[in-house]
Structure formats: structure tokens, C-alpha cells
Scaffold this motif. Structure first.
Motif, PDB file in Angstrom:
ATOM      1  N   TYR A   1       0.710  -1.347   0.101  1.00  0.00           N
ATOM      2  CA  TYR A   1       0.092   0.027  -0.187  1.00  0.00           C
ATOM      3  C   TYR A   1       0.838   1.331  -0.118  1.00  0.00           C
ATOM      4  O   TYR A   1       1.887   1.187   0.627  1.00  0.00           O
ATOM      5  N   VAL A   2       0.426   2.379  -0.640  1.00  0.00           N
ATOM      6  CA  VAL A   2       1.107   3.611  -0.568  1.00  0.00           C
ATOM      7  C   VAL A   2       0.192   4.762  -0.369  1.00  0.00           C
ATOM      8  O   VAL A   2      -0.957   4.422  -0.540  1.00  0.00           O
ATOM      9  N   SER A   3       0.786   5.634   0.714  1.00  0.00           N
ATOM     10  CA  SER A   3      -0.035   6.612   1.124  1.00  0.00           C
ATOM     11  C   SER A   3      -0.823   7.807  -0.198  1.00  0.00           C
ATOM     12  O   SER A   3      -0.358   7.853  -1.035  1.00  0.00           O
ATOM     13  N   GLN A   4      -2.068   8.071   0.665  1.00  0.00           N
ATOM     14  CA  GLN A   4      -2.866   8.895  -0.325  1.00  0.00           C
ATOM     15  C   GLN A   4      -3.162  10.096   0.438  1.00  0.00           C
ATOM     16  O   GLN A   4      -3.053  11.188   0.060  1.00  0.00           O
ATOM     17  N   SER A   5      -3.582  10.217   1.555  1.00  0.00           N
ATOM     18  CA  SER A   5      -3.938  11.331   2.648  1.00  0.00           C
ATOM     19  C   SER A   5      -3.636  11.026   4.134  1.00  0.00           C
ATOM     20  O   SER A   5      -3.331   9.973   4.388  1.00  0.00           O
ATOM     21  N   GLY A   6      -3.491  11.970   4.855  1.00  0.00           N
ATOM     22  CA  GLY A   6      -3.491  11.868   6.307  1.00  0.00           C
ATOM     23  C   GLY A   6      -2.417  12.455   6.729  1.00  0.00           C
ATOM     24  O   GLY A   6      -2.313  12.430   8.054  1.00  0.00           O
ATOM     25  N   HIS A   7      -1.126  12.875   6.071  1.00  0.00           N
ATOM     26  CA  HIS A   7      -0.314  13.453   6.819  1.00  0.00           C
ATOM     27  C   HIS A   7       0.580  14.116   5.737  1.00  0.00           C
ATOM     28  O   HIS A   7       0.904  13.595   4.575  1.00  0.00           O
ATOM     29  N   GLU A   8       1.110  15.380   5.983  1.00  0.00           N
ATOM     30  CA  GLU A   8       1.747  16.267   5.001  1.00  0.00           C
ATOM     31  C   GLU A   8       3.053  15.653   5.040  1.00  0.00           C
ATOM     32  O   GLU A   8       4.154  15.775   5.700  1.00  0.00           O
ATOM     33  N   LEU A   9       3.648  15.139   3.736  1.00  0.00           N
ATOM     34  CA  LEU A   9       4.865  14.562   3.345  1.00  0.00           C
ATOM     35  C   LEU A   9       5.981  15.371   2.836  1.00  0.00           C
ATOM     36  O   LEU A   9       5.321  16.396   2.241  1.00  0.00           O
ATOM     37  N   VAL A  10       7.177  15.112   3.084  1.00  0.00           N
ATOM     38  CA  VAL A  10       8.042  15.869   2.392  1.00  0.00           C
ATOM     39  C   VAL A  10       7.902  15.817   0.957  1.00  0.00           C
ATOM     40  O   VAL A  10       7.501  14.809   0.486  1.00  0.00           O
ATOM     41  N   GLU A  11       8.099  16.900  -0.073  1.00  0.00           N
ATOM     42  CA  GLU A  11       7.679  16.803  -1.227  1.00  0.00           C
ATOM     43  C   GLU A  11       8.503  15.771  -1.919  1.00  0.00           C
ATOM     44  O   GLU A  11       9.631  15.556  -1.820  1.00  0.00           O
ATOM     45  N   GLY A  12       7.887  14.920  -2.979  1.00  0.00           N
ATOM     46  CA  GLY A  12       8.799  14.037  -3.523  1.00  0.00           C
ATOM     47  C   GLY A  12       8.677  12.685  -2.875  1.00  0.00           C
ATOM     48  O   GLY A  12       9.388  11.741  -3.478  1.00  0.00           O
ATOM     49  N   THR A  13       7.965  12.643  -1.648  1.00  0.00           N
ATOM     50  CA  THR A  13       8.186  11.152  -0.949  1.00  0.00           C
ATOM     51  C   THR A  13       6.994  10.709  -0.832  1.00  0.00           C
ATOM     52  O   THR A  13       5.702  11.316  -0.958  1.00  0.00           O
ATOM     53  N   ARG A  14       6.657   9.577  -0.364  1.00  0.00           N
ATOM     54  CA  ARG A  14       5.224   8.704  -0.006  1.00  0.00           C
ATOM     55  C   ARG A  14       5.688   7.826   1.012  1.00  0.00           C
ATOM     56  O   ARG A  14       6.900   7.421   1.299  1.00  0.00           O
ATOM     57  N   VAL A  15       4.692   7.215   1.768  1.00  0.00           N
ATOM     58  CA  VAL A  15       5.081   6.250   2.448  1.00  0.00           C
ATOM     59  C   VAL A  15       4.501   4.960   1.901  1.00  0.00           C
ATOM     60  O   VAL A  15       3.320   4.828   1.155  1.00  0.00           O
ATOM     61  N   ARG A  16       5.422   3.957   2.104  1.00  0.00           N
ATOM     62  CA  ARG A  16       4.918   2.660   1.501  1.00  0.00           C
ATOM     63  C   ARG A  16       4.969   1.774   2.573  1.00  0.00           C
ATOM     64  O   ARG A  16       5.997   1.507   3.298  1.00  0.00           O
ATOM     65  N   VAL A  17       3.916   0.848   2.675  1.00  0.00           N
ATOM     66  CA  VAL A  17       3.923  -0.424   3.497  1.00  0.00           C
ATOM     67  C   VAL A  17       3.577  -1.529   2.694  1.00  0.00           C
ATOM     68  O   VAL A  17       2.646  -1.619   2.002  1.00  0.00           O
ATOM     69  N   GLU A  18       4.322  -2.662   3.212  1.00  0.00           N
ATOM     70  CA  GLU A  18       4.094  -3.984   2.579  1.00  0.00           C
ATOM     71  C   GLU A  18       3.806  -5.134   3.742  1.00  0.00           C
ATOM     72  O   GLU A  18       4.781  -5.047   4.673  1.00  0.00           O
ATOM     73  N   PHE A  19       2.813  -5.899   3.663  1.00  0.00           N
ATOM     74  CA  PHE A  19       2.659  -6.968   4.619  1.00  0.00           C
ATOM     75  C   PHE A  19       2.884  -8.092   3.752  1.00  0.00           C
ATOM     76  O   PHE A  19       2.361  -8.492   2.669  1.00  0.00           O
ATOM     77  N   THR A  20       4.100  -8.876   4.185  1.00  0.00           N
ATOM     78  CA  THR A  20       4.418  -9.965   3.418  1.00  0.00           C
ATOM     79  C   THR A  20       3.862 -11.328   3.681  1.00  0.00           C
ATOM     80  O   THR A  20       3.104 -11.477   4.589  1.00  0.00           O
ATOM     81  N   ASP A  21       4.075 -12.323   2.753  1.00  0.00           N
ATOM     82  CA  ASP A  21       3.302 -13.426   2.874  1.00  0.00           C
ATOM     83  C   ASP A  21       4.005 -14.449   4.320  1.00  0.00           C
ATOM     84  O   ASP A  21       3.214 -15.066   4.851  1.00  0.00           O
ATOM     85  N   ASP A  22       5.030 -13.787   4.590  1.00  0.00           N
ATOM     86  CA  ASP A  22       5.741 -14.729   5.825  1.00  0.00           C
ATOM     87  C   ASP A  22       5.704 -13.853   7.234  1.00  0.00           C
ATOM     88  O   ASP A  22       6.448 -13.985   8.340  1.00  0.00           O
ATOM     89  N   GLY A  23       4.491 -12.875   7.164  1.00  0.00           N
ATOM     90  CA  GLY A  23       4.377 -12.095   8.225  1.00  0.00           C
ATOM     91  C   GLY A  23       5.112 -11.237   9.041  1.00  0.00           C
ATOM     92  O   GLY A  23       5.539 -10.982  10.319  1.00  0.00           O
ATOM     93  N   ARG A  24       5.773 -10.585   7.907  1.00  0.00           N
ATOM     94  CA  ARG A  24       6.530  -9.339   8.163  1.00  0.00           C
ATOM     95  C   ARG A  24       6.159  -8.217   7.628  1.00  0.00           C
ATOM     96  O   ARG A  24       5.127  -8.107   6.711  1.00  0.00           O
ATOM     97  N   LEU A  25       6.370  -6.909   8.342  1.00  0.00           N
ATOM     98  CA  LEU A  25       6.061  -5.535   7.721  1.00  0.00           C
ATOM     99  C   LEU A  25       7.136  -4.966   7.184  1.00  0.00           C
ATOM    100  O   LEU A  25       8.394  -4.862   8.025  1.00  0.00           O
TER     101      LEU A  25
END
Length: 246
Positions: free
Chosen positions: A37-61
Motif C-alpha cells: 500500500y502507498v499513502s494517499q492522504s492523512g499526513h503532510e509529507l516531504v515533497e517527492g516522498t510517500r509512505v509505502r507499507v508492505e505486509f509480506t506472506d511470511d508475516g513481516r512488515l
């Protein structure tokens, strides 16, 4: 640089809240989020950046916010994202990106509540509601790749101008934020071999010329390629440029 590949699978639990309501999957009793998943809204980010979160199949973030990569075992039962022993890489970045890393680490270690709103993942903690969408992977060809980070060894710095690379079948168009031009190239395995780029010769501010110098240095012969969803990094020795699909 690591290439992080997520399986884009979304399991949504639907609850009916009455006629005309929008089905929403809520954390408790619902299957946990999976994929990237990648961020859409909810926090003002540094220009040119984004939050990226991955939930892996082996139970890691796996998570990032424009500088370092964070990882740790994760549980999503009970409507909470609980990360155990969050570890963070130690790449040097500018103060704004370091502060953003600290914000994201604080959010993740606060065991945020999660829920699915249609196909969007919503994380809530520390007075923040971060809305994230499933990540799509852009093609190399035809995408405008915006240079947002310059890498020198273990140090990353932001880019003070808009610089882009756009690849066609055998040529890349280059806009360094000062000069424009292009180069021919060929793919070989996980690398791109560039012919010397031909650019216009306008003089610009020193900080903008530094961006151009970094791009030209990376395009000096063979550059290794790593991709991370909507992000692509080209590395040539100790020098690198990180780009995001524009």
C-alpha cells in the motif's frame, strides 16, 4: 538497494450498515491486510516522498517514507497492526526525511488500528489517520520518472529541482532541471547500459547543476536497476538516483 516485491492481494471483510451505506471492512473479525500500500492522504509529507507499507506472506512488515527501510514481524489480529522489534536501516538523509522516518516509526510502533475502506487501508494512531491505496507498478517505458533522491554511498539527499527521465524503446529523454537532451541505451539483465548523453549547455544555479552532474554520472556506462513498486533506483558505483513514477 533491495528490490521489494509484494503480492497485491486484498482480502476485504464486508459489513452491511443499512440500506444505502458503503460497505467497510473493519479490523476486528476481518482478515488482516496483505500486499503493498502507498499513502494517499492523512499526513503532510516531504515533497517527492510517500509512505509505502508492505505486509509480506511470511508475516513481516516492510515500510519506508523516503529515506530508510523499516522492518519487523507483524500481527494484525484484533484490528491492530502490532510490529515487534522494528528495525531501521541507517542511511543518512536530510533532516526533513529523518524527521519523517521518525514519525512513521512512531506511528507503526504505536500499534495503529486498521480498517479497510473499500480497497483502501486506513491506519489510525497518534491523532493521525493515514489513508493508503494498493500499489500499482508502472512500466519502464512511457513513464515519466521523477528524480527525487541523489545517493552518494550511504548518504541520500533531496533534489531541489524537477528532473526527469522518460524511456522509450531504445532511447531515454533527460531533463536535468537545467538542461535537456537524451541518450540511447540497452537493457542487459538487471542493468541499463547508456551511451553518453547529449544535453544542452545552459548554466544554472550550483545546486541544480549538482543534480545534473549526479544524473550524468549515473548514466556513465552501466547502471544497476532496482525497483520497488513505483520507485526505481539507478546505481553506478557509489552514485545513484532514486526516481518515482510521475
Amino acid at each position: 538497494m533491495k528490490t521489494l516485491v509484494g503480492v497485491l492481494v486484498l482480502l476485504v471483510a464486508m459489513t452491511a450498515c443499512g440500506e444505502g451505506s458503503t460497505p467497510v471492512g473493519v479490523g476486528p473479525g476481518a482478515a488482516g491486510p496483505t500486499g503493498v500500500y502507498v499513502s494517499q492522504s492523512g499526513h503532510e509529507l516531504v515533497e517527492g516522498t510517500r509512505v509505502r507499507v508492505e505486509f509480506t506472506d511470511d508475516g513481516r512488515l516492510l515500510a519506508s517514507a523516503g529515506c530508510n527501510t523499516m522492518s519487523g514481524p507483524v500481527e494484525t489480529g484484533g484490528g491492530k497492526v502490532v510490529v515487534r522489534d522494528l528495525s531501521v536501516t541507517e542511511m543518512g538523509c536530510d533532516p526533513a526525511r529523518h524527521a519523517q522516518d521518525e514519525w512513521l516509526a512512531g506511528l507503526l510502533t504505536a500499534s495503529p488500528a486498521w480498517r479497510m475502506d473499500g480497497e483502501r487501508l486506513v491506519l489510525t494512531a497518534n491523532d493521525t489517520e493515514l489513508v493508503m491505496a494498493r500499489e500499482t507498478v508502472p512500466p519502464l517505458l512511457g513513464t515519466t520518472w521523477v528524480v527525487d533522491t541523489l545517493v552518494e554511498g550511504e548518504v541520500a539527499s533531496s533534489v531541489p529541482t524537477r528532473a526527469t527521465l522518460t524511456f522509450s524503446a531504445d532511447r531515454v529523454a533527460v531533463d536535468t532541471g537545467c538542461n535537456t537532451g537524451g541518450a540511447t541505451y540497452r537493457m542487459t539483465g538487471n542493468a541499463i547500459v547508456f551511451e553518453p548523453p547529449v544535453l544542452t549547455r545552459m548554466a544554472c544555479a550550483p545546486e541544480v547543476m549538482a543534480v545534473e552532474d549526479a544524473i550524468v554520472a549515473v548514466m556513465d556506462g552501466k547502471a544497476e536497476v532496482s525497483t520497488d513498486g513505483q520507485t526505481m533506483t539507478l546505481s553506478n558505483g557509489a552514485k545513484g538516483i532514486r526516481m518515482t513514477a510521475g
